[in-house]
Design a protein around this motif. Structure first.
Motif, PDB file in Angstrom:
ATOM      1  N   ASN A   6     -54.268  -4.111  11.488  1.00 25.41           N
ATOM      2  CA  ASN A   6     -53.345  -3.352  12.509  1.00 25.41           C
ATOM      3  C   ASN A   6     -54.165  -2.414  13.296  1.00 25.41           C
ATOM      4  O   ASN A   6     -53.978  -2.597  14.544  1.00 25.41           O
ATOM      5  CB  ASN A   6     -52.303  -2.378  11.783  1.00 25.41           C
ATOM      6  CG  ASN A   6     -51.266  -3.056  11.047  1.00 25.41           C
ATOM      7  OD1 ASN A   6     -50.957  -4.337  11.394  1.00 25.41           O
ATOM      8  ND2 ASN A   6     -50.714  -2.572   9.974  1.00 25.41           N
ATOM      9  N   GLU A   9     -56.020  -4.939  15.752  1.00 29.01           N
ATOM     10  CA  GLU A   9     -55.256  -5.698  16.919  1.00 29.01           C
ATOM     11  C   GLU A   9     -54.914  -4.760  17.722  1.00 29.01           C
ATOM     12  O   GLU A   9     -54.669  -5.175  19.050  1.00 29.01           O
ATOM     13  CB  GLU A   9     -54.152  -6.197  16.084  1.00 29.01           C
ATOM     14  CG  GLU A   9     -54.310  -7.372  15.140  1.00 29.01           C
ATOM     15  CD  GLU A   9     -53.303  -7.727  14.408  1.00 29.01           C
ATOM     16  OE1 GLU A   9     -52.040  -7.351  14.422  1.00 29.01           O
ATOM     17  OE2 GLU A   9     -53.316  -9.093  13.855  1.00 29.01           O
ATOM     18  N   THR A  10     -54.448  -3.457  17.377  1.00 22.62           N
ATOM     19  CA  THR A  10     -53.970  -2.621  18.665  1.00 22.62           C
ATOM     20  C   THR A  10     -55.026  -1.413  19.201  1.00 22.62           C
ATOM     21  O   THR A  10     -54.585  -0.831  20.120  1.00 22.62           O
ATOM     22  CB  THR A  10     -52.639  -1.961  17.963  1.00 22.62           C
ATOM     23  OG1 THR A  10     -53.044  -1.057  16.850  1.00 22.62           O
ATOM     24  CG2 THR A  10     -51.672  -2.943  17.610  1.00 22.62           C
ATOM     25  N   ARG A  17     -48.847   2.947  15.682  1.00 23.62           N
ATOM     26  CA  ARG A  17     -48.088   1.662  16.136  1.00 23.62           C
ATOM     27  C   ARG A  17     -46.714   1.396  15.680  1.00 23.62           C
ATOM     28  O   ARG A  17     -45.928   1.065  16.481  1.00 23.62           O
ATOM     29  CB  ARG A  17     -49.011   0.421  15.468  1.00 23.62           C
ATOM     30  CG  ARG A  17     -48.507  -0.837  15.796  1.00 23.62           C
ATOM     31  CD  ARG A  17     -49.232  -1.982  15.223  1.00 23.62           C
ATOM     32  NE  ARG A  17     -49.083  -3.132  15.738  1.00 23.62           N
ATOM     33  CZ  ARG A  17     -48.777  -4.336  15.303  1.00 23.62           C
ATOM     34  NH1 ARG A  17     -48.705  -4.338  13.956  1.00 23.62           N
ATOM     35  NH2 ARG A  17     -48.586  -5.457  16.056  1.00 23.62           N
ATOM     36  N   ARG A  20     -43.884   2.954  17.960  1.00 28.38           N
ATOM     37  CA  ARG A  20     -43.491   2.235  19.492  1.00 28.38           C
ATOM     38  C   ARG A  20     -42.203   1.486  19.204  1.00 28.38           C
ATOM     39  O   ARG A  20     -41.684   0.589  20.113  1.00 28.38           O
ATOM     40  CB  ARG A  20     -44.689   1.442  19.901  1.00 28.38           C
ATOM     41  CG  ARG A  20     -45.699   2.352  20.299  1.00 28.38           C
ATOM     42  CD  ARG A  20     -46.773   1.244  21.129  1.00 28.38           C
ATOM     43  NE  ARG A  20     -47.273   0.252  20.367  1.00 28.38           N
ATOM     44  CZ  ARG A  20     -48.529  -0.161  20.449  1.00 28.38           C
ATOM     45  NH1 ARG A  20     -49.413   0.448  21.090  1.00 28.38           N
ATOM     46  NH2 ARG A  20     -48.864  -1.196  19.759  1.00 28.38           N
ATOM     47  N   ASP A  22     -39.216  -1.408  18.960  1.00 28.83           N
ATOM     48  CA  ASP A  22     -38.903  -2.425  19.410  1.00 28.83           C
ATOM     49  C   ASP A  22     -40.036  -2.932  20.569  1.00 28.83           C
ATOM     50  O   ASP A  22     -40.402  -4.057  20.826  1.00 28.83           O
ATOM     51  CB  ASP A  22     -37.699  -2.796  20.126  1.00 28.83           C
ATOM     52  CG  ASP A  22     -36.873  -2.836  18.607  1.00 28.83           C
ATOM     53  OD1 ASP A  22     -37.172  -2.832  17.579  1.00 28.83           O
ATOM     54  OD2 ASP A  22     -35.542  -2.655  18.968  1.00 28.83           O
ATOM     55  N   LEU A  23     -40.649  -1.988  20.987  1.00 30.98           N
ATOM     56  CA  LEU A  23     -41.588  -2.422  22.132  1.00 30.98           C
ATOM     57  C   LEU A  23     -42.662  -3.080  21.726  1.00 30.98           C
ATOM     58  O   LEU A  23     -43.237  -3.873  22.332  1.00 30.98           O
ATOM     59  CB  LEU A  23     -41.959  -0.816  22.988  1.00 30.98           C
ATOM     60  CG  LEU A  23     -43.051  -1.085  24.172  1.00 30.98           C
ATOM     61  CD1 LEU A  23     -42.312  -1.765  25.328  1.00 30.98           C
ATOM     62  CD2 LEU A  23     -43.302   0.177  24.630  1.00 30.98           C
ATOM     63  N   ASP A  24     -42.964  -3.109  20.269  1.00 35.15           N
ATOM     64  CA  ASP A  24     -44.244  -3.620  19.781  1.00 35.15           C
ATOM     65  C   ASP A  24     -43.879  -5.240  19.997  1.00 35.15           C
ATOM     66  O   ASP A  24     -44.914  -6.003  19.745  1.00 35.15           O
ATOM     67  CB  ASP A  24     -44.580  -3.074  18.680  1.00 35.15           C
ATOM     68  CG  ASP A  24     -45.932  -2.783  18.334  1.00 35.15           C
ATOM     69  OD1 ASP A  24     -46.653  -2.827  19.466  1.00 35.15           O
ATOM     70  OD2 ASP A  24     -46.518  -2.116  17.598  1.00 35.15           O
ATOM     71  N   SER A  25     -42.734  -5.535  20.025  1.00 33.99           N
ATOM     72  CA  SER A  25     -42.393  -7.113  20.085  1.00 33.99           C
ATOM     73  C   SER A  25     -42.534  -7.544  21.334  1.00 33.99           C
ATOM     74  O   SER A  25     -42.183  -9.041  21.518  1.00 33.99           O
ATOM     75  CB  SER A  25     -41.081  -7.392  19.202  1.00 33.99           C
ATOM     76  OG  SER A  25     -40.098  -6.838  19.975  1.00 33.99           O
ATOM     77  N   HIS A  30     -47.826  -5.965  25.484  1.00 40.39           N
ATOM     78  CA  HIS A  30     -49.137  -6.049  24.832  1.00 40.39           C
ATOM     79  C   HIS A  30     -50.282  -6.790  25.888  1.00 40.39           C
ATOM     80  O   HIS A  30     -51.325  -6.512  26.057  1.00 40.39           O
ATOM     81  CB  HIS A  30     -49.101  -6.927  23.571  1.00 40.39           C
ATOM     82  CG  HIS A  30     -48.623  -6.195  22.464  1.00 40.39           C
ATOM     83  ND1 HIS A  30     -49.469  -5.312  21.793  1.00 40.39           N
ATOM     84  CD2 HIS A  30     -47.389  -6.400  22.048  1.00 40.39           C
ATOM     85  CE1 HIS A  30     -48.510  -4.771  20.805  1.00 40.39           C
ATOM     86  NE2 HIS A  30     -47.400  -5.381  21.020  1.00 40.39           N
TER      87      HIS A  30
END
Length: 165
Positions: A6, A9-10, A17, A20, A22-25, A30
């Motif tokens: 994780n 990736e971010t 992480r 955030r 639902d924004l992460d989807s 991204h």
């Protein structure tokens, strides 16, 4: 690579992480974050040259295609006419590039690098190599190939939102 998946990736720890939600989807989110990180690194790498990404791309293409027509350059870089003209004007004012009437159609401008443009481009290419090493160092060779293919699928789409992968 020795880091938590994780975090790798971010660039964030898993707790940051998680905040955030639902924004992460959201894929576009991204892409924006990735673009920001790449742009910041590019800007740092190229600060001494005083060139933008688009200016470097213009110099590079003109070096590889001497006599390139200005309109064709804009099309290859997916830039509108006004943006292309502005970039060429700035590069010409710095003595890096020159316009010449096209031998095929004198109403069109063909582009060539000046000697100073060739020198600056050589420096820029060295910076590009450093920038690319930083960026590609985050992926395996096969991941780089896959990522380029995926990104091409986005930026080469000609407004056709009905095409499927």
């Amino acid at each position: 690579m020795g880091t938590d998946k994780n975090t790798f990736e971010t660039g964030l720890d898993p707790m940051a992480r998680a905040t955030r939600g639902d924004l992460d989807s959201v894929l576009g989110f991204h892409i924006r974050l990735a673009h920001g990180a790449v742009y910041r690194h590019f800007t740092e790498t190229f600060s001494e040259l005083g060139l933008t990404q688009k200016q470097v791309s213009v110099l590079w293409l003109v070096a590889e295609q001497p006599g390139l027509i200005q309109a064709d350059l804009g099309q290859q870089l997916q830039m509108d006419r006004a943006t292309t003209t502005e970039i060429i004007n700035r590069l010409a004012a710095r003595g890096l590039i020159r316009r010449e009437p096209s031998p095929l159609d004198r109403r069109k401008s063909s582009l060539r690098l000046e000697a100073e443009g060739e020198r600056v481009l050589e420096e820029a290419r060295n910076s590009v190599l450093a920038h690319e090493a930083w960026l590609k160092g985050r992926f395996s060779a096969s991941e780089v190939e896959t990522l380029i293919g995926l990104l091409e699928r986005i930026h080469s789409a000609s407004g056709d939102d009905t095409s499927q992968p």
